[in-house]
Write a protein that holds these residues in place. Structure first.
Motif, mmCIF file in Angstrom:
data_model
loop_
_atom_site.group_PDB
_atom_site.id
_atom_site.type_symbol
_atom_site.label_atom_id
_atom_site.label_comp_id
_atom_site.label_asym_id
_atom_site.label_seq_id
_atom_site.Cartn_x
_atom_site.Cartn_y
_atom_site.Cartn_z
ATOM 1 N N PHE A 93 0.823 -1.203 0.000
ATOM 2 C CA PHE A 93 0.000 0.000 0.000
ATOM 3 C C PHE A 93 0.863 1.261 0.000
ATOM 4 C CE2 PHE A 93 -2.745 3.188 2.108
ATOM 5 C CZ PHE A 93 -3.818 3.162 1.234
ATOM 6 N N LEU A 94 1.899 1.298 0.832
ATOM 7 C CA LEU A 94 2.755 2.482 0.896
ATOM 8 C C LEU A 94 3.502 2.700 -0.417
ATOM 9 C CD1 LEU A 94 4.113 2.101 4.528
ATOM 10 C CD2 LEU A 94 2.604 3.921 3.683
ATOM 11 N N ALA A 95 4.044 1.639 -0.989
ATOM 12 C CA ALA A 95 4.796 1.775 -2.246
ATOM 13 C C ALA A 95 3.888 2.234 -3.385
ATOM 14 C CB ALA A 95 5.473 0.448 -2.597
ATOM 15 N N SER A 96 2.745 1.590 -3.539
ATOM 16 C CA SER A 96 1.863 1.951 -4.660
ATOM 17 C C SER A 96 1.238 3.329 -4.456
ATOM 18 C CB SER A 96 0.780 0.891 -4.864
ATOM 19 O OG SER A 96 -0.049 0.770 -3.731
ATOM 20 N N SER A 97 0.920 3.674 -3.228
ATOM 21 C CA SER A 97 0.324 4.985 -2.953
ATOM 22 C C SER A 97 1.324 6.109 -3.154
ATOM 23 C CB SER A 97 -0.230 5.023 -1.524
ATOM 24 O OG SER A 97 -1.261 4.080 -1.357
ATOM 25 N N ALA A 98 2.552 5.908 -2.674
ATOM 26 C CA ALA A 98 3.583 6.938 -2.853
ATOM 27 C C ALA A 98 3.878 7.145 -4.335
ATOM 28 C CB ALA A 98 4.853 6.546 -2.091
ATOM 29 N N LEU A 99 3.950 6.066 -5.091
ATOM 30 C CA LEU A 99 4.185 6.191 -6.528
ATOM 31 C C LEU A 99 3.033 6.938 -7.207
ATOM 32 C CD1 LEU A 99 5.880 5.564 -9.057
ATOM 33 C CD2 LEU A 99 4.599 3.415 -9.234
ATOM 34 N N ALA A 100 1.810 6.616 -6.837
ATOM 35 C CA ALA A 100 0.647 7.282 -7.440
ATOM 36 C C ALA A 100 0.665 8.781 -7.162
ATOM 37 C CB ALA A 100 -0.646 6.654 -6.918
ATOM 38 N N LEU A 101 0.933 9.166 -5.905
ATOM 39 C CA LEU A 101 0.964 10.599 -5.583
ATOM 40 C C LEU A 101 2.147 11.284 -6.244
ATOM 41 C CD1 LEU A 101 -0.111 10.747 -1.819
ATOM 42 C CD2 LEU A 101 -1.511 11.057 -3.881
ATOM 43 N N ALA A 102 3.293 10.599 -6.327
ATOM 44 C CA ALA A 102 4.462 11.181 -6.991
ATOM 45 C C ALA A 102 4.171 11.423 -8.470
ATOM 46 C CB ALA A 102 5.676 10.262 -6.818
ATOM 47 N N GLN A 103 3.483 10.500 -9.111
ATOM 48 C CA GLN A 103 3.124 10.693 -10.518
ATOM 49 C C GLN A 103 2.187 11.882 -10.685
ATOM 50 O OE1 GLN A 103 1.732 6.623 -11.105
ATOM 51 N NE2 GLN A 103 3.323 6.321 -12.647
ATOM 52 N N ILE A 104 1.214 11.998 -9.795
ATOM 53 C CA ILE A 104 0.269 13.121 -9.868
ATOM 54 C C ILE A 104 0.994 14.443 -9.628
ATOM 55 C CG2 ILE A 104 -1.676 14.213 -8.673
ATOM 56 C CD1 ILE A 104 -2.787 11.325 -8.288
ATOM 57 N N LEU A 105 1.858 14.467 -8.620
ATOM 58 C CA LEU A 105 2.595 15.688 -8.307
ATOM 59 C C LEU A 105 3.479 16.097 -9.480
ATOM 60 C CD1 LEU A 105 4.059 16.548 -4.908
ATOM 61 C CD2 LEU A 105 5.415 16.964 -6.934
ATOM 62 N N SER A 106 4.161 15.141 -10.098
ATOM 63 C CA SER A 106 5.035 15.493 -11.221
ATOM 64 C C SER A 106 4.233 15.888 -12.459
ATOM 65 C CB SER A 106 6.008 14.352 -11.536
ATOM 66 O OG SER A 106 5.337 13.229 -12.020
ATOM 67 N N GLU A 107 3.079 15.277 -12.661
ATOM 68 C CA GLU A 107 2.254 15.601 -13.825
ATOM 69 C C GLU A 107 1.617 16.979 -13.707
ATOM 70 O OE1 GLU A 107 -1.855 14.051 -15.910
ATOM 71 O OE2 GLU A 107 -0.548 12.564 -14.988
ATOM 72 N N HIS A 108 1.135 17.314 -12.523
ATOM 73 C CA HIS A 108 0.395 18.570 -12.335
ATOM 74 C C HIS A 108 1.269 19.699 -11.785
ATOM 75 C CE1 HIS A 108 -3.557 16.904 -13.296
ATOM 76 N NE2 HIS A 108 -3.091 15.798 -12.742
ATOM 77 N N GLY A 109 2.421 19.350 -11.215
ATOM 78 C CA GLY A 109 3.308 20.370 -10.672
ATOM 79 C C GLY A 109 2.788 21.026 -9.406
ATOM 80 N N ARG A 110 1.816 20.388 -8.798
ATOM 81 C CA ARG A 110 1.233 20.924 -7.557
ATOM 82 C C ARG A 110 0.551 19.789 -6.805
ATOM 83 N NH1 ARG A 110 -4.430 21.660 -8.436
ATOM 84 N NH2 ARG A 110 -4.930 21.510 -10.658
ATOM 85 N N ILE A 111 0.205 20.056 -5.568
ATOM 86 C CA ILE A 111 -0.542 19.096 -4.762
ATOM 87 C C ILE A 111 -2.006 19.179 -5.179
ATOM 88 C CG2 ILE A 111 -1.327 18.551 -2.433
ATOM 89 C CD1 ILE A 111 1.365 19.633 -1.412
ATOM 90 N N THR A 112 -2.570 18.065 -5.589
ATOM 91 C CA THR A 112 -3.966 18.057 -6.038
ATOM 92 C C THR A 112 -4.848 17.252 -5.084
ATOM 93 O OG1 THR A 112 -3.693 16.094 -7.395
ATOM 94 C CG2 THR A 112 -3.252 18.226 -8.448
#
Length: 184
Positions: A117-136
Motif C-alpha cells: 500500500f505504501l509503495a503503490s500509494s507513494a508512486l501514485a501521488l508522486a506521478q500526480i505531483l510530477s504531472e500537475h506540478g502541484r498538490i492536487t
C-alpha cells in the motif's frame, strides 16, 4: 474480458478516509474497499488478507494521512521520496487475475499489505505531483468531515471531498455572515 486499470491514488484516498474516519475499521470492511478497487476474491480471503494484514494496511493508511494533509509542495515531495526510498523496489509491469498490465513497486509478491500500500500509494501521488506540478489532494475543509479528496481535473484547486461538503460549508458561511450582519 479484461478489467479496467487500477486507480491507486483513488484507492489511497478511499482507504485513508475510511481509516481516518473509523480507526477500528474491520478486516471485512477493508476487504470490501479493496474489492471495490479491483483486488480479487482470492487475495481477500481471511487466509490471504488476515487480521494482521488488515492492521498493516490500516497502519500504512494512517501513515499516509500526513502526506494527504500536507499543503507544502516541497515537504510533500520530500515525504514521498522518503516513502519511495523505504518501501518501493524497482518498478515492474505485472498482469494478473484478469487485470491489464500495471506497475508494481512493492518488494514482491511476498511483501506485506503495508509495504504494498505504501509503495503503490507513494508512486501514485508522486506521478500526480510530477504531472500537475502541484498538490492536487488534501483533507476536506468542511467542519466535521474527516475525508480526503483527490482533485486532478482542470479549474480551481479543490477544498472539499464532495459537493455535499462544499454546499454545507457555503451555507454555514452564508448563515454566519447573516448572523454577523444582524448584530451590527
Amino acid at each position: 474480458m479484461t478489467r479496467q486499470g487500477f486507480q491507486p491514488a483513488q484507492r489511497l484516498i478511499d482507504i485513508a478516509s475510511a481509516v481516518r474516519t473509523d480507526p477500528d475499521l474491520s478486516r471485512a470492511a477493508l476487504a470490501k474497499l479493496l474489492a471495490h478497487h479491483g483486488e480479487g476474491p482470492d487475495d481477500l480471503t481471511e487466509a490471504a488478507f488476515s487480521d494482521t494484514g488488515a492492521q498493516e494496511l490500516k497502519d500504512a493508511a494512517t501513515g499516509m494521512c500526513e502526506i494527504l494533509a500536507e499543503t507544502d509542495l516541497d515537504r510533500a515531495a520530500l515525504m514521498l521520496n522518503s516513502l519511495l526510498a523505504e518501501h518501493a523496489a524497482a518498478p515492474r509491469l505485472t498482469r494478473h487475475d484478469g487485470h491489464t498490465w500495471h506497475l508494481h513497486t512493492d518488494h514482491g509478491d511476498d511483501a506485506g499489505w503495508g509495504n504494498w500500500f505504501l509503495a503503490s500509494s507513494a508512486l501514485a501521488l508522486a506521478q500526480i505531483l510530477s504531472e500537475h506540478g502541484r498538490i492536487t489532494w488534501g483533507a476536506c475543509q468542511a467542519s466535521n468531515c474527516r475525508n480526503f479528496y483527490l482533485g486532478t481535473g482542470p479549474g480551481s484547486p479543490r477544498r472539499y471531498c464532495s459537493t455535499t461538503c462544499a454546499s454545507r460549508a457555503r451555507v454555514a458561511a452564508h448563515r454566519r455572515r447573516r448572523q454577523e450582519d444582524s448584530h451590527k
